[in-house]
Design a protein around this motif. Structure first.
Motif, PDB file in Angstrom:
ATOM      1  N   ARG A 122     -62.519  14.854  49.773  1.00  0.00           N
ATOM      2  CA  ARG A 122     -62.907  14.777  51.180  1.00  0.00           C
ATOM      3  C   ARG A 122     -63.398  16.131  51.699  1.00  0.00           C
ATOM      4  O   ARG A 122     -64.159  16.202  52.663  1.00  0.00           O
ATOM      5  CB  ARG A 122     -61.734  14.297  52.036  1.00  0.00           C
ATOM      6  N   GLU A 123     -62.972  17.211  51.060  1.00  0.00           N
ATOM      7  CA  GLU A 123     -63.339  18.547  51.515  1.00  0.00           C
ATOM      8  C   GLU A 123     -64.604  19.087  50.847  1.00  0.00           C
ATOM      9  O   GLU A 123     -65.206  20.041  51.342  1.00  0.00           O
ATOM     10  CB  GLU A 123     -62.193  19.524  51.248  1.00  0.00           C
ATOM     11  N   ILE A 124     -65.002  18.507  49.728  1.00  0.00           N
ATOM     12  CA  ILE A 124     -66.093  19.095  48.944  1.00  0.00           C
ATOM     13  C   ILE A 124     -67.298  18.169  48.782  1.00  0.00           C
ATOM     14  O   ILE A 124     -68.408  18.638  48.526  1.00  0.00           O
ATOM     15  CB  ILE A 124     -65.556  19.500  47.545  1.00  0.00           C
ATOM     16  N   ALA A 125     -67.107  16.860  48.954  1.00  0.00           N
ATOM     17  CA  ALA A 125     -68.166  15.898  48.627  1.00  0.00           C
ATOM     18  C   ALA A 125     -69.425  16.113  49.454  1.00  0.00           C
ATOM     19  O   ALA A 125     -70.545  15.990  48.927  1.00  0.00           O
ATOM     20  CB  ALA A 125     -67.652  14.468  48.811  1.00  0.00           C
ATOM     21  N   LEU A 126     -69.284  16.432  50.718  1.00  0.00           N
ATOM     22  CA  LEU A 126     -70.460  16.594  51.566  1.00  0.00           C
ATOM     23  C   LEU A 126     -71.291  17.802  51.129  1.00  0.00           C
ATOM     24  O   LEU A 126     -72.527  17.741  51.065  1.00  0.00           O
ATOM     25  CB  LEU A 126     -70.050  16.738  53.029  1.00  0.00           C
ATOM     26  N   SER A 127     -70.636  18.890  50.807  1.00  0.00           N
ATOM     27  CA  SER A 127     -71.356  20.071  50.310  1.00  0.00           C
ATOM     28  C   SER A 127     -72.043  19.775  48.988  1.00  0.00           C
ATOM     29  O   SER A 127     -73.163  20.239  48.734  1.00  0.00           O
ATOM     30  CB  SER A 127     -70.381  21.242  50.141  1.00  0.00           C
ATOM     31  N   LYS A 145     -70.790  12.491  56.369  1.00  0.00           N
ATOM     32  CA  LYS A 145     -69.411  12.950  56.541  1.00  0.00           C
ATOM     33  C   LYS A 145     -68.484  11.775  56.844  1.00  0.00           C
ATOM     34  O   LYS A 145     -67.381  11.666  56.293  1.00  0.00           O
ATOM     35  CB  LYS A 145     -69.348  13.983  57.659  1.00  0.00           C
ATOM     36  N   GLU A 146     -68.940  10.870  57.692  1.00  0.00           N
ATOM     37  CA  GLU A 146     -68.139   9.688  58.033  1.00  0.00           C
ATOM     38  C   GLU A 146     -67.980   8.768  56.819  1.00  0.00           C
ATOM     39  O   GLU A 146     -66.898   8.231  56.567  1.00  0.00           O
ATOM     40  CB  GLU A 146     -68.809   8.931  59.183  1.00  0.00           C
ATOM     41  N   LEU A 147     -69.070   8.612  56.070  1.00  0.00           N
ATOM     42  CA  LEU A 147     -69.027   7.771  54.877  1.00  0.00           C
ATOM     43  C   LEU A 147     -68.062   8.331  53.837  1.00  0.00           C
ATOM     44  O   LEU A 147     -67.282   7.602  53.224  1.00  0.00           O
ATOM     45  CB  LEU A 147     -70.435   7.653  54.284  1.00  0.00           C
ATOM     46  N   ILE A 148     -68.091   9.643  53.659  1.00  0.00           N
ATOM     47  CA  ILE A 148     -67.220  10.296  52.684  1.00  0.00           C
ATOM     48  C   ILE A 148     -65.756  10.138  53.072  1.00  0.00           C
ATOM     49  O   ILE A 148     -64.888   9.902  52.221  1.00  0.00           O
ATOM     50  CB  ILE A 148     -67.603  11.784  52.561  1.00  0.00           C
ATOM     51  N   ALA A 149     -65.462  10.256  54.364  1.00  0.00           N
ATOM     52  CA  ALA A 149     -64.076  10.121  54.826  1.00  0.00           C
ATOM     53  C   ALA A 149     -63.511   8.752  54.484  1.00  0.00           C
ATOM     54  O   ALA A 149     -62.334   8.619  54.126  1.00  0.00           O
ATOM     55  CB  ALA A 149     -64.002  10.359  56.329  1.00  0.00           C
ATOM     56  N   SER A 150     -64.362   7.712  54.571  1.00  0.00           N
ATOM     57  CA  SER A 150     -63.893   6.357  54.252  1.00  0.00           C
ATOM     58  C   SER A 150     -63.889   6.098  52.747  1.00  0.00           C
ATOM     59  O   SER A 150     -63.125   5.266  52.258  1.00  0.00           O
ATOM     60  CB  SER A 150     -64.774   5.318  54.955  1.00  0.00           C
ATOM     61  N   ALA A 151     -64.738   6.817  52.023  1.00  0.00           N
ATOM     62  CA  ALA A 151     -64.847   6.584  50.577  1.00  0.00           C
ATOM     63  C   ALA A 151     -63.713   7.241  49.795  1.00  0.00           C
ATOM     64  O   ALA A 151     -63.381   6.809  48.699  1.00  0.00           O
ATOM     65  CB  ALA A 151     -66.189   7.100  50.068  1.00  0.00           C
ATOM     66  N   PHE A 152     -63.108   8.276  50.379  1.00  0.00           N
ATOM     67  CA  PHE A 152     -62.052   9.009  49.684  1.00  0.00           C
ATOM     68  C   PHE A 152     -60.784   9.018  50.527  1.00  0.00           C
ATOM     69  O   PHE A 152     -60.474  10.026  51.183  1.00  0.00           O
ATOM     70  CB  PHE A 152     -62.494  10.442  49.391  1.00  0.00           C
ATOM     71  N   PRO A 153     -60.040   7.927  50.545  1.00  0.00           N
ATOM     72  CA  PRO A 153     -58.792   7.912  51.317  1.00  0.00           C
ATOM     73  C   PRO A 153     -57.782   8.898  50.732  1.00  0.00           C
ATOM     74  O   PRO A 153     -57.757   9.129  49.529  1.00  0.00           O
ATOM     75  CB  PRO A 153     -58.299   6.466  51.157  1.00  0.00           C
TER      76      PRO A 153
END
Length: 209
Positions: A122-127, A145-153
């Motif tokens: 959740r901390e690195i995927a967007l970068s 960012k929103e998509l990543i938050a839901s993809a990595f609970p």
């Protein structure tokens, strides 16, 4: 090896003006998850496949991006995907990601390599996505960012012998410790850039708003 499939890949990539980033799955480039834990040699097809990729991109500047995570997390996800957690009692090998990168560098020393620490996705995927795609649209970044938050609970509890029944405490500890050893080695490896989450006080590309 499917020679016809490789020929198709070479033909598609022959016009490099159309491509800046090429994504290759782990299965296609290195091998399936079983090859990381249940073979006598970790991902034994690595040398042959990386050599083939080096031939395709011969004469071009290449940056390889690798996303890695804790061996313990990776083993857990592998076992969980099998839907039979009791079927695998012990990992035959404990993979070392730093040793894997060294093998790749030996085959393709001209490649630059960037390794992304995905232990906290959740901390690195967007970068990671931003660096690969060169995203500069702020609205798109927020959507990602929103998509990543839901993809990595976030996991509710740490992995232990209860979440991995049949796996000895010693093996769990080895899987866990190996990742830290790999990160230390990768951080000092020539020709390799290790990118860690912001919370680890690393220099991360500024795609994370």
């Amino acid at each position: 090896m499917d020679t016809e499939a490789w020929s198709n890949v070479e033909e598609i990539l022959s016009d490099f003006s159309k491509f800046n980033t090429v994504a290759i799955s782990q299965d296609a480039l290195l091998g399936v998850a079983e090859d990381s834990f249940l073979k006598d040699k970790v991902l034994p097809q690595t040398e042959a496949r990386v050599s083939r990729v080096a031939e395709i991109f011969s004469g071009h500047s290449v940056m390889l991006h690798f996303a890695i995570t804790s061996q313990l997390d990776y083993f857990y996800e592998f076992v969980r995907s099998k839907n039979n957690i009791d079927a695998i009692s012990e990992a035959r090998t404990v993979p070392s990601w730093s040793s894997l990168i060294e093998r790749i560098k030996e085959i393709a020393p001209e490649f630059q390599i960037m390794v992304w620490d995905f232990e906290r996705p959740r901390e690195i995927a967007l970068s990671f996505i931003g660096e690969l795609l060169r995203v500069d649209d702020f609205d798109l970044i927020l959507d990602l960012k929103e998509l990543i938050a839901s993809a990595f609970p976030e996991r509710q509890s740490p992995l232990d012998s209860e979440s991995l029944p049949g796996l000895s405490f010693e093996t769990i500890e080895r899987l866990d410790v190996q990742y830290e050893l790999d990160l230390q080695r990768l951080s000092k490896m020539e020709g390799v850039t290790l990118v860690r989450p912001p919370s680890q006080m690393s220099q991360v590309p500024s795609y994370y708003p």
